[in-house]
Design an enzyme around this catalytic site. Structure first.
Site, PDB file in Angstrom:
ATOM      1  N   LYS A  53      -0.472  -1.884  -2.956  1.00 22.33           N
ATOM      2  CA  LYS A  53      -1.750  -1.432  -2.412  1.00 22.33           C
ATOM      3  C   LYS A  53      -2.805  -2.439  -2.863  1.00 22.33           C
ATOM      4  O   LYS A  53      -3.284  -2.402  -4.001  1.00 22.33           O
ATOM      5  CB  LYS A  53      -2.069  -0.040  -2.968  1.00 22.33           C
ATOM      6  CG  LYS A  53      -2.985   0.834  -2.117  1.00 22.33           C
ATOM      7  CD  LYS A  53      -4.311   0.267  -1.738  1.00 22.33           C
ATOM      8  CE  LYS A  53      -5.382   0.368  -2.799  1.00 22.33           C
ATOM      9  NZ  LYS A  53      -6.676  -0.230  -2.349  1.00 22.33           N
ATOM     10  N   GLU A  75      -3.487  -4.129 -16.551  1.00 18.98           N
ATOM     11  CA  GLU A  75      -4.339  -5.243 -16.959  1.00 18.98           C
ATOM     12  C   GLU A  75      -5.761  -4.889 -16.581  1.00 18.98           C
ATOM     13  O   GLU A  75      -6.099  -4.782 -15.404  1.00 18.98           O
ATOM     14  CB  GLU A  75      -3.911  -6.568 -16.323  1.00 18.98           C
ATOM     15  CG  GLU A  75      -4.696  -7.707 -16.977  1.00 18.98           C
ATOM     16  CD  GLU A  75      -4.293  -9.085 -16.521  1.00 18.98           C
ATOM     17  OE1 GLU A  75      -3.093  -9.357 -16.453  1.00 18.98           O
ATOM     18  OE2 GLU A  75      -5.199  -9.876 -16.218  1.00 18.98           O
ATOM     19  N   CYS A 105     -11.156 -11.368 -15.128  1.00 23.51           N
ATOM     20  CA  CYS A 105     -10.950 -10.554 -16.332  1.00 23.51           C
ATOM     21  C   CYS A 105     -10.936 -11.407 -17.591  1.00 23.51           C
ATOM     22  O   CYS A 105     -11.260 -10.922 -18.660  1.00 23.51           O
ATOM     23  CB  CYS A 105      -9.677  -9.722 -16.208  1.00 23.51           C
ATOM     24  SG  CYS A 105      -8.230 -10.675 -15.765  1.00 23.51           S
ATOM     25  N   GLU A 148     -18.576  -5.157 -19.766  1.00 18.75           N
ATOM     26  CA  GLU A 148     -18.053  -6.198 -18.883  1.00 18.75           C
ATOM     27  C   GLU A 148     -18.970  -6.295 -17.665  1.00 18.75           C
ATOM     28  O   GLU A 148     -19.093  -5.342 -16.907  1.00 18.75           O
ATOM     29  CB  GLU A 148     -16.630  -5.856 -18.438  1.00 18.75           C
ATOM     30  CG  GLU A 148     -15.997  -6.965 -17.644  1.00 18.75           C
ATOM     31  CD  GLU A 148     -14.589  -6.633 -17.168  1.00 18.75           C
ATOM     32  OE1 GLU A 148     -14.357  -5.482 -16.751  1.00 18.75           O
ATOM     33  OE2 GLU A 148     -13.734  -7.527 -17.200  1.00 18.75           O
TER      34      GLU A 148
HETATM   35  P1  NDP Z   1     -11.317  -0.835  -9.338  1.00 16.22           P
HETATM   36  O1  NDP Z   1     -10.606  -0.609 -10.600  1.00 16.22           O
HETATM   37  O2  NDP Z   1     -11.946   0.331  -8.667  1.00 16.22           O
HETATM   38  O3  NDP Z   1     -10.350  -1.549  -8.258  1.00 16.22           O
HETATM   39  C1  NDP Z   1      -9.125  -2.182  -8.565  1.00 16.22           C
HETATM   40  C2  NDP Z   1      -8.025  -1.696  -7.634  1.00 16.22           C
HETATM   41  O4  NDP Z   1      -7.814  -0.298  -7.827  1.00 16.22           O
HETATM   42  C3  NDP Z   1      -8.331  -1.853  -6.144  1.00 16.22           C
HETATM   43  O5  NDP Z   1      -7.141  -2.081  -5.428  1.00 16.22           O
HETATM   44  C4  NDP Z   1      -8.870  -0.486  -5.772  1.00 16.22           C
HETATM   45  O6  NDP Z   1      -8.760  -0.239  -4.389  1.00 16.22           O
HETATM   46  C5  NDP Z   1      -7.968   0.392  -6.592  1.00 16.22           C
HETATM   47  N1  NDP Z   1      -8.493   1.726  -6.887  1.00 16.22           N
HETATM   48  C6  NDP Z   1      -9.778   2.147  -6.881  1.00 16.22           C
HETATM   49  N2  NDP Z   1      -9.844   3.451  -7.231  1.00 16.22           N
HETATM   50  C7  NDP Z   1      -8.577   3.856  -7.457  1.00 16.22           C
HETATM   51  C8  NDP Z   1      -7.990   5.082  -7.852  1.00 16.22           C
HETATM   52  N3  NDP Z   1      -8.718   6.163  -8.092  1.00 16.22           N
HETATM   53  N4  NDP Z   1      -6.654   5.148  -8.002  1.00 16.22           N
HETATM   54  C9  NDP Z   1      -5.896   4.064  -7.782  1.00 16.22           C
HETATM   55  N5  NDP Z   1      -6.387   2.884  -7.395  1.00 16.22           N
HETATM   56  C10 NDP Z   1      -7.711   2.769  -7.246  1.00 16.22           C
HETATM   57  O7  NDP Z   1     -12.403  -1.930  -9.587  1.00 16.22           O
HETATM   58  P2  NDP Z   1     -13.801  -2.071  -8.806  1.00 16.22           P
HETATM   59  O8  NDP Z   1     -13.512  -2.689  -7.524  1.00 16.22           O
HETATM   60  O9  NDP Z   1     -14.556  -0.803  -8.742  1.00 16.22           O
HETATM   61  O10 NDP Z   1     -14.567  -3.016  -9.814  1.00 16.22           O
HETATM   62  C11 NDP Z   1     -15.330  -2.415 -10.865  1.00 16.22           C
HETATM   63  C12 NDP Z   1     -15.187  -3.142 -12.147  1.00 16.22           C
HETATM   64  O11 NDP Z   1     -13.803  -3.227 -12.530  1.00 16.22           O
HETATM   65  C13 NDP Z   1     -15.639  -4.588 -12.114  1.00 16.22           C
HETATM   66  O12 NDP Z   1     -16.992  -4.687 -12.272  1.00 16.22           O
HETATM   67  C14 NDP Z   1     -14.859  -5.154 -13.264  1.00 16.22           C
HETATM   68  O13 NDP Z   1     -15.526  -4.862 -14.449  1.00 16.22           O
HETATM   69  C15 NDP Z   1     -13.548  -4.397 -13.233  1.00 16.22           C
HETATM   70  N6  NDP Z   1     -12.464  -5.135 -12.555  1.00 16.22           N
HETATM   71  C16 NDP Z   1     -11.569  -5.776 -13.325  1.00 16.22           C
HETATM   72  C17 NDP Z   1     -10.568  -6.506 -12.728  1.00 16.22           C
HETATM   73  C18 NDP Z   1      -9.579  -7.265 -13.541  1.00 16.22           C
HETATM   74  O14 NDP Z   1      -9.035  -8.242 -13.068  1.00 16.22           O
HETATM   75  N7  NDP Z   1      -9.287  -6.840 -14.751  1.00 16.22           N
HETATM   76  C19 NDP Z   1     -10.439  -6.617 -11.288  1.00 16.22           C
HETATM   77  C20 NDP Z   1     -11.403  -5.846 -10.546  1.00 16.22           C
HETATM   78  C21 NDP Z   1     -12.369  -5.133 -11.187  1.00 16.22           C
HETATM   79  P3  NDP Z   1     -10.044  -0.441  -3.421  1.00 16.22           P
HETATM   80  O15 NDP Z   1     -10.683  -1.723  -3.829  1.00 16.22           O
HETATM   81  O16 NDP Z   1      -9.423  -0.485  -2.062  1.00 16.22           O
HETATM   82  O17 NDP Z   1     -10.909   0.750  -3.642  1.00 16.22           O
END
Ligand code: NDP
Length: 496
Positions: free
Chosen positions: A183, A259, A293, A391
């Site tokens: 996903k 992660e 990250c 972050e």
């Molecule tokens: P999310 O954690 O919401 O998104 C990461 C993934 O999880 C996406 O595929 C998203 O899908 C999916 N997702 C979102 N909600 C759910 C859920 N309830 N259950 C399962 N999967 C879910 O990150 P955000 O996009 O909201 O970013 C917010 C913050 O997260 C950033 O500001 C940053 O701090 C951190 N982040 C860290 C990352 C890393 O590499 N460690 C990567 C991205 C974000 P969809 O996008 O389709 O909603």
């Protein structure tokens, strides 16, 4: 004609990928390029029933052993063919990363090269994966430790490195013999679907790699809760990572690989090559617009050189080329989502309100379309400020000062995270002392962001669980079975 350096004339419609075929017929989510504001892709909003069908297909492909039952060499051959196809399609996949994510084309191409290496390392790992034996249990007992694939893996990937993070996991999942349902983030799904084409052409059996698109809150959440998914690999925010732990506990105790976030220190000693370190600091926070990250977002600099060093970093930041990511000269592209753009600008405002001094950037860059933020440096940051603790996930570097090695280590460890760290010094004692004492899963000495898929990736503390890439990355998707073999006649228990 659309070229790989101009925008598409109309958005491309993608299908989701289930059991070896692309499917359509679902409502579509239209994604606009964050750098240009024009629609570039249309992605199916799958239903939970589609997810169910994908898990069934992945389960069938796992249980009939069409993939797990192959010799490692045969699995490795598929991965090597995939690497070759990726080499051929490198520029096209990089282009889609730019369109949906906003990252510079030159960076995206470099990332695809890294992904090719992931497939090559995964191919080697498929051949080398093995268990263990115990020849020391006495003459009548022999022990074997078998490594078996965990089963069906759910893989949830984020929008910051849609293809790179995917490829730091998929080849290793495949090397282990597992099957999967992926996903991707709804806003950056295209390249995850393009990988389905690559893997099919490479000869991956149907049902082994499935992609279900849609939002995190619907499809992602359902995948975390699914009782027939044996393991979940999640990369994203700490908040959603926490909800994955709850979902796993409330469903089937699926194994988890997480992660999550980071607030990564870059420690600069007065005896380092300050020009080198300043370049590392500017790169470490600006790479991928800081939406990374492992971004080095906390500069911890020795007080005696702090003012000079901050001025060096600020001067370098002012020279970074922020611009259209389709321009090969651009170094920093667009912010991937409007929500993230607001979050970063909000933190910049907060830093100023908290009393930190802005030495570089600090504002949006207006290119007439899209959303861009200038690389930003705050000096005079104290450990209690929100910009030092949370972050930001943007190109915002916060500078804190230290006097002693102990103080530098304490500042570096003053976080709930532990993903990455970097230290700059010419003194080997300081370099190794700091490396041993700072809690982080990835460390750089006099460099930053370096590395390849041979070495494991992952975090300490609230940065996550488990390791991706390298042999550890394959082993993560396996479980061990201890086998005890009696040699000769077993002594009877019932003797009466
Ligand atoms: P999310 O954690 O919401 O998104 C990461 C993934 O999880 C996406 O595929 C998203 O899908 C999916 N997702 C979102 N909600 C759910 C859920 N309830 N259950 C399962 N999967 C879910 O990150 P955000 O996009 O909201 O970013 C917010 C913050 O997260 C950033 O500001 C940053 O701090 C951190 N982040 C860290 C990352 C890393 O590499 N460690 C990567 C991205 C974000 P969809 O996008 O389709 O909603």
């Amino acid at each position: 004609m659309t070229t790989l350096l101009s925008l598409p004339h109309s958005p491309r419609e993608f299908g989701f990928y289930l059991d070896g075929a692309f499917h359509g017929g679902r409502p579509l989510f239209e994604r606009a390029s964050p750098a240009h504001g024009v629609p570039v892709s249309r992605i199916p909003k799958c239903t939970v029933a589609d997810l169910e069908a994908a898990v069934v297909a992945a389960r069938r492909a796992f249980e009939d052993r069409r993939w797990a039952g192959l010799p490692g060499a045969a699995r490795g051959a598929v991965l090597l063919r995939a690497a070759d196809i990726l080499r051929r399609r490198r520029d096209e996949i990089a282009y889609w990363e730019v369109l949906e994510n906003g990252k510079p084309i030159s960076q995206a191409r470099g990332e695809i090269d890294h992904c090719i290496a992931c497939f090559e390392v995964g191919a080697g790992a498929a051949r080398l994966l093995h268990g263990d034996s115990f020849n020391n249990l006495g003459d009548s007992l022999f022990g074997m430790v078998l490594r078996e694939p965990v089963g069906v893996v759910g893989l949830i990937t984020p929008w910051n490195f849609p293809f790179l993070i995917l490829c730091e996991r998929v080849p290793f999942i495949l090397a282990s013999g597992c099957t999967m349902v992926v996903k991707p983030s709804e806003v950056t799904s295209a390249t995850t679907l393009l990988l389905a084409e690559v893997l099919a052409e490479a000869g991956l059996p149907n049902g082994v790699y499935n992609v279900i698109t849609g939002s995190g809150r619907s499809i992602g959440q359902a995948l975390t809760e699914h009782p027939d998914v044996d393991m979940l690999s999640f990369t994203g925010s700490t908040a959603v990572g926490r909800s994955c732990v709850h979902a796993a506990a409330d469903s089937n105790f699926k194994k988890l690989g997480l992660e999550l976030g980071g607030k990564n220190p870059i420690i600069v000693f007065a005896d380092s090559d300050l020009e080198d370190a300043a370049d590392g600091a500017a790169f470490g926070i600006s790479f991928n617009t800081g939406q990374c990250c492992v971004s080095s977002s906390r500069l911890i600099v020795e007080r005696s050189v702090a003012a000079e060093f901050e001025a060096l970093v600020a001067a370098k930041m002012a020279r970074i080329r922020v611009g259209d990511p389709l321009d090969a000269a651009t170094q920093v592209g667009a912010i991937t989502t409007a929500a993230q753009n607001d979050t970063i600008l909000g933190y910049i405002a907060r830093g100023t309100a908290e009393g930190a001094q802005l030495l570089a950037g600090g504002q949006a860059v207006d290119l007439g379309r899209g959303q861009y933020i200038a690389p930003t440096l705050f000096a005079g940051v104290t450990p209690d400020m929100a910009i030092a603790r949370e972050e930001i996930f943007g190109p915002v570097l916060c500078s804190l000062r230290f006097d002693t090695v102990e103080e530098a280590i304490a500042l570096a460890n003053d976080t709930v995270y532990g993903l990455a760290a970097s230290v700059w010094t010419k003194n080997i004692d300081k370099a190794l002392t700091v490396t041993r004492r700072v809690r982080a899963g990835r460390f750089w000495v006099n460099t930053i962001m370096a590395g390849g898929p041979e070495m494991p990736l992952g975090g300490f503390r609230q940065s996550g669980w488990g390791r991706e890439a390298g042999m550890s990355g394959v082993e993560e998707y396996t479980q061990t079975k201890s086998v005890h073999v009696e040699l000769g006649k077993r002594a009877h228990w019932v003797t009466g």
